[in-house]
Every structure is written in C-alpha cells, then in structure tokens.
Design a protein around this motif. Structure first.
Motif, PDB file in Angstrom:
ATOM      1  N   GLN A 134       0.845  -1.191   0.000  1.00 40.49           N
ATOM      2  CA  GLN A 134       0.000   0.000   0.000  1.00 40.49           C
ATOM      3  C   GLN A 134       0.881   1.242   0.000  1.00 40.49           C
ATOM      4  O   GLN A 134       1.779   1.369   0.826  1.00 40.49           O
ATOM      5  CB  GLN A 134      -0.912   0.026   1.225  1.00 40.49           C
ATOM      6  CG  GLN A 134      -1.860  -1.154   1.323  1.00 40.49           C
ATOM      7  CD  GLN A 134      -2.713  -1.081   2.559  1.00 40.49           C
ATOM      8  OE1 GLN A 134      -3.246  -0.026   2.897  1.00 40.49           O
ATOM      9  NE2 GLN A 134      -2.854  -2.198   3.256  1.00 40.49           N
ATOM     10  N   SER A 186       0.424   5.474  -0.124  1.00 41.25           N
ATOM     11  CA  SER A 186      -0.541   6.568  -0.041  1.00 41.25           C
ATOM     12  C   SER A 186       0.190   7.901  -0.027  1.00 41.25           C
ATOM     13  O   SER A 186       1.278   8.020   0.556  1.00 41.25           O
ATOM     14  CB  SER A 186      -1.399   6.466   1.228  1.00 41.25           C
ATOM     15  OG  SER A 186      -2.043   5.207   1.301  1.00 41.25           O
ATOM     16  N   ASP A 187      -0.416   8.883  -0.677  1.00 43.84           N
ATOM     17  CA  ASP A 187       0.054  10.258  -0.600  1.00 43.84           C
ATOM     18  C   ASP A 187      -0.745  10.931   0.516  1.00 43.84           C
ATOM     19  O   ASP A 187      -1.848  11.428   0.290  1.00 43.84           O
ATOM     20  CB  ASP A 187      -0.166  10.970  -1.943  1.00 43.84           C
ATOM     21  CG  ASP A 187       0.399  12.375  -1.967  1.00 43.84           C
ATOM     22  OD1 ASP A 187       0.636  12.939  -0.869  1.00 43.84           O
ATOM     23  OD2 ASP A 187       0.594  12.924  -3.059  1.00 43.84           O
ATOM     24  N   VAL A 188      -0.203  10.920   1.729  1.00 44.13           N
ATOM     25  CA  VAL A 188      -0.958  11.394   2.883  1.00 44.13           C
ATOM     26  C   VAL A 188      -1.103  12.908   2.894  1.00 44.13           C
ATOM     27  O   VAL A 188      -1.917  13.458   3.642  1.00 44.13           O
ATOM     28  CB  VAL A 188      -0.315  10.917   4.194  1.00 44.13           C
ATOM     29  CG1 VAL A 188      -0.421   9.405   4.321  1.00 44.13           C
ATOM     30  CG2 VAL A 188       1.140  11.358   4.283  1.00 44.13           C
ATOM     31  N   ARG A 212      -2.039  14.663   0.125  1.00 44.05           N
ATOM     32  CA  ARG A 212      -3.229  14.897  -0.675  1.00 44.05           C
ATOM     33  C   ARG A 212      -4.400  14.006  -0.263  1.00 44.05           C
ATOM     34  O   ARG A 212      -5.550  14.331  -0.531  1.00 44.05           O
ATOM     35  CB  ARG A 212      -2.912  14.669  -2.155  1.00 44.05           C
ATOM     36  CG  ARG A 212      -1.855  15.612  -2.704  1.00 44.05           C
ATOM     37  CD  ARG A 212      -1.600  15.341  -4.175  1.00 44.05           C
ATOM     38  NE  ARG A 212      -0.607  16.255  -4.725  1.00 44.05           N
ATOM     39  CZ  ARG A 212      -0.218  16.248  -5.998  1.00 44.05           C
ATOM     40  NH1 ARG A 212      -0.741  15.368  -6.849  1.00 44.05           N
ATOM     41  NH2 ARG A 212       0.694  17.107  -6.424  1.00 44.05           N
ATOM     42  N   ASP A 213      -4.073  12.888   0.343  1.00 38.73           N
ATOM     43  CA  ASP A 213      -5.097  11.906   0.723  1.00 38.73           C
ATOM     44  C   ASP A 213      -4.840  11.474   2.170  1.00 38.73           C
ATOM     45  O   ASP A 213      -4.353  10.369   2.425  1.00 38.73           O
ATOM     46  CB  ASP A 213      -5.022  10.712  -0.235  1.00 38.73           C
ATOM     47  CG  ASP A 213      -6.068   9.649   0.053  1.00 38.73           C
ATOM     48  OD1 ASP A 213      -7.048   9.950   0.766  1.00 38.73           O
ATOM     49  OD2 ASP A 213      -5.891   8.504  -0.424  1.00 38.73           O
ATOM     50  N   PRO A 214      -5.152  12.335   3.144  1.00 35.61           N
ATOM     51  CA  PRO A 214      -4.814  12.048   4.545  1.00 35.61           C
ATOM     52  C   PRO A 214      -5.422  10.760   5.083  1.00 35.61           C
ATOM     53  O   PRO A 214      -4.843  10.123   5.971  1.00 35.61           O
ATOM     54  CB  PRO A 214      -5.358  13.275   5.298  1.00 35.61           C
ATOM     55  CG  PRO A 214      -5.476  14.344   4.269  1.00 35.61           C
ATOM     56  CD  PRO A 214      -5.799  13.640   2.995  1.00 35.61           C
ATOM     57  N   MET A 215      -6.578  10.347   4.568  1.00 32.71           N
ATOM     58  CA  MET A 215      -7.236   9.136   5.035  1.00 32.71           C
ATOM     59  C   MET A 215      -6.757   7.887   4.301  1.00 32.71           C
ATOM     60  O   MET A 215      -7.247   6.791   4.557  1.00 32.71           O
ATOM     61  CB  MET A 215      -8.750   9.272   4.887  1.00 32.71           C
ATOM     62  CG  MET A 215      -9.344  10.456   5.654  1.00 32.71           C
ATOM     63  SD  MET A 215      -8.983  10.379   7.419  1.00 32.71           S
ATOM     64  CE  MET A 215      -9.946   8.938   7.882  1.00 32.71           C
ATOM     65  N   ALA A 216      -5.822   8.056   3.375  1.00 35.40           N
ATOM     66  CA  ALA A 216      -5.237   6.932   2.633  1.00 35.40           C
ATOM     67  C   ALA A 216      -6.304   6.079   1.962  1.00 35.40           C
ATOM     68  O   ALA A 216      -6.328   4.847   2.095  1.00 35.40           O
ATOM     69  CB  ALA A 216      -4.368   6.084   3.545  1.00 35.40           C
ATOM     70  N   THR A 217      -7.182   6.727   1.235  1.00 32.68           N
ATOM     71  CA  THR A 217      -8.271   6.008   0.569  1.00 32.68           C
ATOM     72  C   THR A 217      -7.871   5.485  -0.810  1.00 32.68           C
ATOM     73  O   THR A 217      -8.579   4.658  -1.383  1.00 32.68           O
ATOM     74  CB  THR A 217      -9.488   6.931   0.417  1.00 32.68           C
ATOM     75  OG1 THR A 217      -9.123   8.088  -0.364  1.00 32.68           O
ATOM     76  CG2 THR A 217      -9.996   7.383   1.782  1.00 32.68           C
ATOM     77  N   ARG A 218      -6.751   5.942  -1.344  1.00 32.82           N
ATOM     78  CA  ARG A 218      -6.326   5.520  -2.681  1.00 32.82           C
ATOM     79  C   ARG A 218      -4.952   4.878  -2.599  1.00 32.82           C
ATOM     80  O   ARG A 218      -4.005   5.484  -2.098  1.00 32.82           O
ATOM     81  CB  ARG A 218      -6.279   6.728  -3.629  1.00 32.82           C
ATOM     82  CG  ARG A 218      -5.907   6.357  -5.059  1.00 32.82           C
ATOM     83  CD  ARG A 218      -5.761   7.585  -5.928  1.00 32.82           C
ATOM     84  NE  ARG A 218      -5.312   7.243  -7.273  1.00 32.82           N
ATOM     85  CZ  ARG A 218      -4.824   8.111  -8.145  1.00 32.82           C
ATOM     86  NH1 ARG A 218      -4.734   9.399  -7.822  1.00 32.82           N
ATOM     87  NH2 ARG A 218      -4.442   7.711  -9.345  1.00 32.82           N
ATOM     88  N   ASN A 219      -4.868   3.642  -3.086  1.00 38.13           N
ATOM     89  CA  ASN A 219      -3.598   2.910  -3.083  1.00 38.13           C
ATOM     90  C   ASN A 219      -2.844   3.220  -4.380  1.00 38.13           C
ATOM     91  O   ASN A 219      -3.309   2.899  -5.478  1.00 38.13           O
ATOM     92  CB  ASN A 219      -3.856   1.412  -2.955  1.00 38.13           C
ATOM     93  CG  ASN A 219      -2.573   0.617  -2.781  1.00 38.13           C
ATOM     94  OD1 ASN A 219      -1.481   1.178  -2.744  1.00 38.13           O
ATOM     95  ND2 ASN A 219      -2.692  -0.695  -2.673  1.00 38.13           N
TER      96      ASN A 219
END
Length: 206
Positions: free
Chosen positions: A110, A112-114, A116-123
């Motif tokens: 996994q 994640s770009d935390v 831009r995506d703090p909740m890590a919804t995109r792998n």
C-alpha cells in the motif's frame, strides 16, 4: 604514561534528556539518572555519525513528541513495524514526507500520498506515476527487516506464554482482575452443606 579512563555509556531507549530531572524537567522524577549525572559527566550536545543504530536497534523510531508540541519536524518521517494481533505476518511501515508505504508479505503493498489523501483512501502502489517511489520504499523495507526470520522468532517466543497460560487455566484459575480470594458460595451455612459440619467452622449462619 597517563592511565586511560574507564567510561560507562548508559543509554535509555526512547528517553529524551528534556524529560529527566537533571536536565530541568519540572515534573518528571528520575532520581537514579539524576544521581548518576551528579557523579559523572553530563553531555548537553552530542552527535552520532550514523543515521541509525543498526547494530543495536533493529527499527529506527522517529521521536514525534517534539512535533506534537509544535516544534520543527526532526526528519519528516516515521518508521515502524507491527507484529501483534490481527495479522498473520509482520507489517512494516515507512512514512517519509508525503508518502506512506505499508508492506506485509501476505498482502498487496500500500502506498498513499498522505499530503493529498490524509485518510489513505487511494492505493498508489500500482500507479505507474509512483512506481519509482514504491520500488524504493519496498527495497528499503527489505533491507531493514527480515520478515520471515522475524515471524519465526515471534512464533517461537509465543510458545512459552501459551504453555504458561494453559497451565494457569487448569483447575480453578485465578484471574488478573481484583476478585475476592475466598469463595462466597462456601461461606456461612448454605442449604447444600451439612450444617452439623459447617456449624463447627463458621461463627454465623443464615
């Protein structure tokens, strides 16, 4: 010839100087460390020429308290592993700057770009635009940890407490929480008892 001094270097893992009484902390009580400091040499500034202590500490842990207190980030990274409940194999994580990478041998990686995506919804692990980042972090994890060897060691160390638990669970087990040490059902004179026998042991009856 001058005799070489004997030097004892005492290191406490994850203990920052500012949380010791000898360095002026107003609340923390560290009497033994303070006593050693009073009899020895207190160093206020020290530098190590290695990025991490690979020979003694298998995982480099970034100290995050200063960041939580609002001070400058000491390296913009966090590195850790998880080897406890709910995972059949060790889980490793590197969070460096904007990216967080998680590896487990039996699960897909996994990334994640935390930022831009703090909740890590995109792998992003399979995203071609981030292939180089994923590959670099994957190689670093393989260099830092030996997952199979770590799992073998963990399973071996778990056998001892499991055997102890089985032994302690045999018969009338004593739980860790606060329970009376006596069995109230066997106190006083109960209907299931022979009162002629119980009367000789108990002062009061019901």
């Amino acid at each position: 010839m001058t005799k070489q001094p004997n030097v004892v270097d005492i290191m406490a893992d994850q203990l920052a100087p500012r949380f010791c009484g000898t360095y002026g902390h107003p609340i923390a009580k560290t009497p033994h460390i303070d006593a050693l400091a009073a009899r020895g040499m207190r160093i206020d500034t020290a530098h190590d020429n290695a990025f991490e202590f690979r020979a003694t500490v298998p995982t480099f842990a970034q100290y995050l308290m200063l960041l939580a207190l609002g001070e400058a980030d000491q390296g913009d990274q966090a590195i850790g592993d998880y080897c406890a409940e709910m995972t059949p194999w060790p889980v490793f994580m590197i969070r460096r700057r904007a990216f967080k990478y998680i590896h487990c041998d039996v699960n897909p990686p996994q990334l994640s770009d935390v930022a831009r995506d703090p909740m890590a919804t995109r792998n992003l692990a399979q995203d071609p635009d981030h292939a180089a980042t994923a590959e670099a972090l994957s190689v670093e994890i393989m260099e830092r940890w030996d997952s199979a060897h770590l799992r073998t060691d963990i399973n071996a160390t778990q056998k001892s407490p499991r055997a102890l638990h089985a032994a302690m669970d045999t018969g009338a087990g004593m739980h860790w929480d606060d329970n009376p040490t006596s069995d109230a059902s066997q106190q006083d004179v109960r209907n299931h008892m022979d009162w002629t026998v119980a009367a000789g042991r108990y002062r009061f009856s019901h």
